[in-house]
Structures are given as structure tokens and as C-alpha cells.
Design a protein around this motif. Structure first.
Motif, short mmCIF file in Angstrom:
data_model
loop_
_atom_site.label_atom_id
_atom_site.label_comp_id
_atom_site.label_asym_id
_atom_site.label_seq_id
_atom_site.Cartn_x
_atom_site.Cartn_y
_atom_site.Cartn_z
N SER A 419 -4.54 120.16 56.20
CA SER A 419 -3.38 120.32 55.32
C SER A 419 -3.25 121.73 54.77
N LEU A 420 -4.31 122.53 54.83
CA LEU A 420 -4.33 123.85 54.20
C LEU A 420 -3.35 124.79 54.91
N ARG A 421 -2.48 125.40 54.11
CA ARG A 421 -1.48 126.31 54.66
C ARG A 421 -1.63 127.74 54.16
N SER A 422 -2.27 127.92 53.02
CA SER A 422 -2.44 129.26 52.45
C SER A 422 -3.85 129.39 51.89
N LEU A 423 -4.54 130.42 52.32
CA LEU A 423 -5.90 130.69 51.85
C LEU A 423 -6.01 132.16 51.51
N TYR A 424 -6.38 132.47 50.28
CA TYR A 424 -6.42 133.85 49.80
C TYR A 424 -7.86 134.27 49.54
N LEU A 425 -8.25 135.37 50.18
CA LEU A 425 -9.65 135.82 50.13
C LEU A 425 -9.75 137.29 49.73
N ARG A 426 -8.85 137.76 48.91
CA ARG A 426 -8.89 139.18 48.52
C ARG A 426 -10.17 139.49 47.75
N PHE A 441 -8.53 126.76 63.69
CA PHE A 441 -8.35 125.59 62.85
C PHE A 441 -7.00 125.54 62.13
N TRP A 442 -6.40 126.69 61.83
CA TRP A 442 -5.18 126.64 61.02
C TRP A 442 -3.95 127.14 61.76
N GLY A 443 -4.13 127.75 62.89
CA GLY A 443 -2.97 128.15 63.67
C GLY A 443 -2.33 129.44 63.18
N ASP A 444 -1.25 129.80 63.82
CA ASP A 444 -0.64 131.10 63.64
C ASP A 444 0.08 131.32 62.31
N PRO A 445 0.82 130.36 61.77
CA PRO A 445 1.70 130.69 60.65
C PRO A 445 0.98 131.12 59.38
N MET A 446 -0.28 130.77 59.19
CA MET A 446 -0.94 131.06 57.92
C MET A 446 -1.02 132.57 57.68
N PRO A 447 -0.63 133.04 56.47
CA PRO A 447 -0.79 134.47 56.16
C PRO A 447 -2.25 134.84 56.03
N LEU A 448 -2.54 136.11 56.19
CA LEU A 448 -3.92 136.59 56.14
C LEU A 448 -4.06 137.67 55.06
N PRO A 449 -4.33 137.28 53.81
CA PRO A 449 -4.61 138.26 52.77
C PRO A 449 -6.12 138.56 52.72
N LEU A 450 -6.52 139.69 53.28
CA LEU A 450 -7.94 140.03 53.39
C LEU A 450 -8.25 141.36 52.71
N THR A 451 -7.46 141.71 51.72
CA THR A 451 -7.63 142.98 51.02
C THR A 451 -9.03 143.08 50.40
N GLY A 452 -9.68 144.23 50.60
CA GLY A 452 -10.95 144.49 49.93
C GLY A 452 -12.14 143.72 50.47
#
Length: 494
Positions: A419-426, A441-452
Motif C-alpha cells: 500500500s505504501l506510495r510515498s517514502l521520505y528518507l532525507r 517492490f514499489w514500482g515506478d511512480p513512487m517519488p525518490l526524496p534521497l537528499t543528504g
């Protein structure tokens, strides 16, 4: 207080608790800004974009007429052959003010072209493609355009922001008069943000805005000197307010909340107000039985306050954001999950004393959660992510920014959450090259916030080219994000 502009007579805002009103006179509008949502959204309002070609071929092929586009707010004005007066106010301009506005008969071109330039059916479609700031400029072109643009449908979801210095005009004799707000009323604004205002400013606003008594649904006061008396007057006079925000207001007290809060309020936000502590939460819980959303940022609220909520609020409240409530511990989480079992949105951002045990309580008792924010919780580890993955099967958004102790092991637990659609790991400094995890596991549409995230390597990041539908990627302050990598992305990520 009479308003000479429309001939209506409105009852004045009655002074109480020592408030003294100053006389007002009719005048022109001050300038103001309009915001929508976050600063990022506000920026997007002014981004260039193309406008569909819905003009006639006769106009479309005129070499001397520019094609309307968002890149130039005045391009559509140029189509009509007039320009906006320099320095004119963008918001709330009164139709009787500003430079002379041409009638349709004075527009250049053939009669057919003049008719098209003021055709309401065309304009009603065309004006949707302009930002709020551009609409304010275009409304100054002529009365026909103003009549179309001042329909409330073009301003839905926008909130005018009025600073205290914009609420008054200074007369030649040095006296001040309150600005006219008629332009806002015509467009049907039902929410306002007032910045730096006092009790008297609020009373003047109530007396001068035609929709203030019943038509205003949302009020936000920021960095203002409103006192208990002013808060009481505002909420008593403005009977339509159901959403209230108080930010950076340090002159009202908890006693003011007890005397002012009304049961009609369904959403309340209180942040950075130094006099807010446990007793304020007691007032909120006792006086707002229909509360659906509470946003609280208070340094002095303790675990005790989270036990004050009533059974009625346990049924109605679905959103609770506790931001930087430093005194909240796992004991407060116990009180919260039992008092508000139907939460779907929960933020514990900056609640630095909450540990994995607190997250376990959340996961076991708040199974309806769709959004969970644990950012700036430095005691959260991979164990907390295992609890989340096991119990929160409806979770769609998880914010873990600045959770410096989570690792790739914890993220592997989350890989089971379909069910997870947004995961933020800044700024998660122990997160490594997990880009393959997103794709698997989550496919293409999920944004990728990987700052820092310093452990992300150029080799690992290059694997992101597998995400062909990726639309959003954050790699600021990632050592592995080299110019060569971005060149590679530009070639392989459409």
C-alpha cells in the motif's frame, strides 16, 4: 459603520474588554498576495505553460497579436490592444480605480475580432490556464474581462494574505483609513491570512469585509498581537469560521482559549505560541466536540494533555499533528492511541523522546493510519520499521527524514508494504544503495526524496534508470550525484 461604496449600513464591531475602535473612511485597495498551499505549490502557480489554441483562426494567424501564454501575464492583454497600468495592485483592485479601461468598441481589429476578445464563452475557458497573479493583471484590461475573471470559480482554494501595513492607506493629513475589501468579496473569498495584526485591525477587518460575519470559513493569524479580548471578539462576530490557525501569536493565553473557542470549529492549528501548554489542550478537548483536525506545535505540552480528549473526539478526529512537542514521551503515545483510536493521519515530527516502543503502540492500535510522520525522531531504529510493516497495512505515506539510525535492513521490512506510495528518507545517513528496492517492490511512480544520504554511490544511483516512469528525484547533498550521473539520467530517464 456605513460604506459609501455600496450604500449598505453594517453594524459596527462593538468594543469590548477595553478595545477602542478607530474611525474608517472609504478608500482604495491595498496590495496583497495570494498563496495556495505550500511554497512549492505557490511557485508552481507562476511557472510558464502553454495555453490550448481555442482562439479563432482569424486571431491565431494575426502576426501582430502574440499568442497567450503563462510566460507573459500581459500577453492576453496585448491581444486586446491594451496594457496594464504600471504599479497597479494585483489583488482586489476596485473596478472604479486605476487607469481608464477600454470598452469592447475601442479594441483594435475588425468587429469580429473585437467580439472574440470579449466573448465570455471563450474567456471562461481561456482564463483557467493562467496563474492567480496573472488573473489579477488580466482583470485590469477591461470591464468585460474583469466581469469574467471575478467569478468565484476562478479563485477557489486560494487564500489572500494581508499584512498589517497593507490594510491601511495614509491620507495627506497623516490619518489612516482602512482599505476597501469589496474586490475580495466579489470573488467570494471565504478564507484569509492576516499577518502582524492587532485586535483593532481585526475589528476593522470584520467591519469592512462584507462576507466577514457569515461567509468567512477559515481564518489564519500569523505573527500577530491578538489578545484574549481580540480572539473573543473575532470568534463571536465571525460566526462562519470553522477552521482557525494561530501561529506566532504570543499575546493570547490559555484563558483566552477557554473564553473564545466555539463548538463549530472543526479544524484548529496552534503553533509557536508561547502560552500554550496542557491547559490549552484541556480547553480544546472540552470545547470542540466536532474537532476533525488538530495541528499542534508547542514545547510545553506534556503526556498528561493527550489524555484529555473525549469519547466524541475519539470518534470524529482523524488528523493529529504533534510537531516539535519535545516533552511528549511513550507515555503520551499510550494516552493518545487510547483517546483517538480513529486517526488516519498522525505526525510525531520532532517528538524526540519517542522510541521504538512508542511506534509499536501506534502500529498496534491505530490500524486505520494512512499517513505517518516520524521525521526528526532520532531514537527510531529499524525495529520501529518492522512494527510498521507488520501492522499498518493501509499506510500510504511514511516520512522518516532525519531518522539517523535506520538502515537498509529496516527498509527491507518496508518492502512488504504494497500500500505504501510515498517514502521520505532525507538525511538518513545510514541508508545505502536501495534503489533496486524501489523498483522491485514499489514500482515506478513512487517519488525518490534521497537528499543528504551520503552512502548513495554513483553506481547505485545509476540503477534508477530502471524507473522509466520516475517523475520526482531529490539528490541534493548526495556525494554520489555527480555531473556525469545527471548526464546519464538526461539520456535514459525521459
Amino acid at each position: 459603520m456605513s460604506n459609501p461604496r455600496n450604500g449598505d449600513t453594517k453594524p459596527p464591531c462593538l468594543p469590548r474588554n477595553g478595545l477602542v475602535k478607530i474611525p474608517t473612511q472609504p478608500n482604495g485597495l491595498g496590495s496583497a498576495s495570494i498563496t495556495k498551499g505550500t511554497p512549492a505549490v505557490k511557485n508552481r502557480l507562476c511557472q510558464p505553460s502553454s495555453v490550448p489554441a481555442i482562439l479563432s483562426p482569424a486571431l491565431a494567424h494575426r502576426s501582430d497579436l502574440p499568442i497567450p501564454s503563462l510566460a507573459s501575464p500581459l500577453s492576453l492583454a496585448a491581444l486586446a490592444g491594451v496594457s496594464s497600468p504600471p504599479g497597479a495592485s494585483l489583488v482586489g483592485l476596485n473596478p472604479s480605480e486605476g487607469s481608464e479601461q477600454p470598452s469592447p468598441e475601442r479594441l483594435p481589429g475588425s468587429p469580429t475580432e473585437r467580439q472574440l476578445a470579449v466573448d465570455e464563452k471563450i474567456l471562461n475557458r481561456l482564463f483557467w490556464y493562467f496563474s492567480a497573479c496573472e488573473k489579477c493583471v488580466l482583470a485590469q484590461v477591461c470591464k468585460a474581462w474583469r466581469r469574467v475573471l471575478y467569478q468565484p470559480k476562478f479563485w477557489v482554494g486560494l487564500t489572500p494574505v494581508l499584512h498589517t501595513k497593507e490594510l491601511y492607506n495614509v491620507l495627506p493629513g497623516g490619518e489612516k483609513e482602512f482599505v476597501s475589501l469589496q474586490g475580495f468579496a466579489v470573488r467570494g473569498f471565504d478564507g484569509f491570512c492576516l499577518v502582524g495584526v492587532s485586535d483593532l485591525d481585526i475589528c476593522e477587518f470584520i467591519d469592512n469585509y462584507p462576507l466577514s460575519k457569515k461567509g468567512v470559513k477559515s481564518m489564519s493569524l500569523k505573527r500577530s498581537t491578538i489578545t484574549d479580548a481580540g480572539l473573543e471578539v473575532m470568534l463571536e462576530q465571525m460566526q462562519g469560521v470553522v477552521r482557525l490557525e494561530l501561529s506566532g501569536c504570543n499575546d493570547f493565553t490559555e484563558a483566552g482559549l477557554w473564553s473564545s473557542l466555539n463548538a463549530r470549529i472543526t479544524a484548529l492549528s496552534v503553533s509557536d505560541c508561547i502560552n500554550v501548554a496542557d491547559d490549552a489542550i484541556a480547553a480544546i478537548s472540552q470545547l470542540l466536540p466536532n474537532l476533525t483536525e488538530l495541528n499542534l506545535q508547542a514545547y510545553h505540552v506534556t503526556d498528561t494533555a493527550l489524555a484529555y480528549f473525549t469519547a466524541k473526539q475519539g470518534y470524529t478526529t482523524h488528523t493529529l499533528r504533534l510537531n516539535s512537542c519535545w516533552e511528549i514521551t511513550n507515555h503520551g503515545v499510550v494516552n493518545m492511541v487510547h483517546s483517538l483510536p480513529n486517526l488516519s493521519v498522525l505526525s510525531l515530527s520532532g517528538c524526540s523522546k519517542v522510541t521504538d516502543d512508542g511506534v509499536e503502540l501506534v502500529a498496534e492500535n491505530l490500524r486505520k493510519l494512512r499517513s505517518l510522520d516520524l521525521s526528526w525522531c532520532p531514537r527510531i531504529t529499524d525495529m520501529a520499521l518492522e512494527y510498521i510493516a507488520c501492522d499498518l497495512h493501509k499506510l500510504e505515506e511514511l516520512v522518516l527524514d532525519r531518522c539517523v539510525r535506520i538502515t537498509d535492513t529496516g527498509l527491507s521490512y518496508l518492502s512488504t508494504m504494497s500500500s505504501l506510495r510515498s517514502l521520505y528518507l532525507r538525511w538518513c545517513c545510514q541508508v545505502g544503495d536501495v534503489t533496486q528496492l524501489w523498483h522491485t517492490f514499489w514500482g515506478d511512480p513512487m517519488p525518490l526524496p534521497l537528499t543528504g544520504c551520503p552512502l548513495l554511490t554513483t553506481t547505485g544511483l545509476s540503477g534508477l534508470v530502471q524507473l522509466q516512469e520516475l517523475e520526482e528525484l531529490e539528490l541534493t547533498n548526495c556525494p554520489g550525484a555527480t555531473p556525469e550521473l545527471f548526464k546519464y539520467f538526461s539520456q535514459h530517464l525521459p
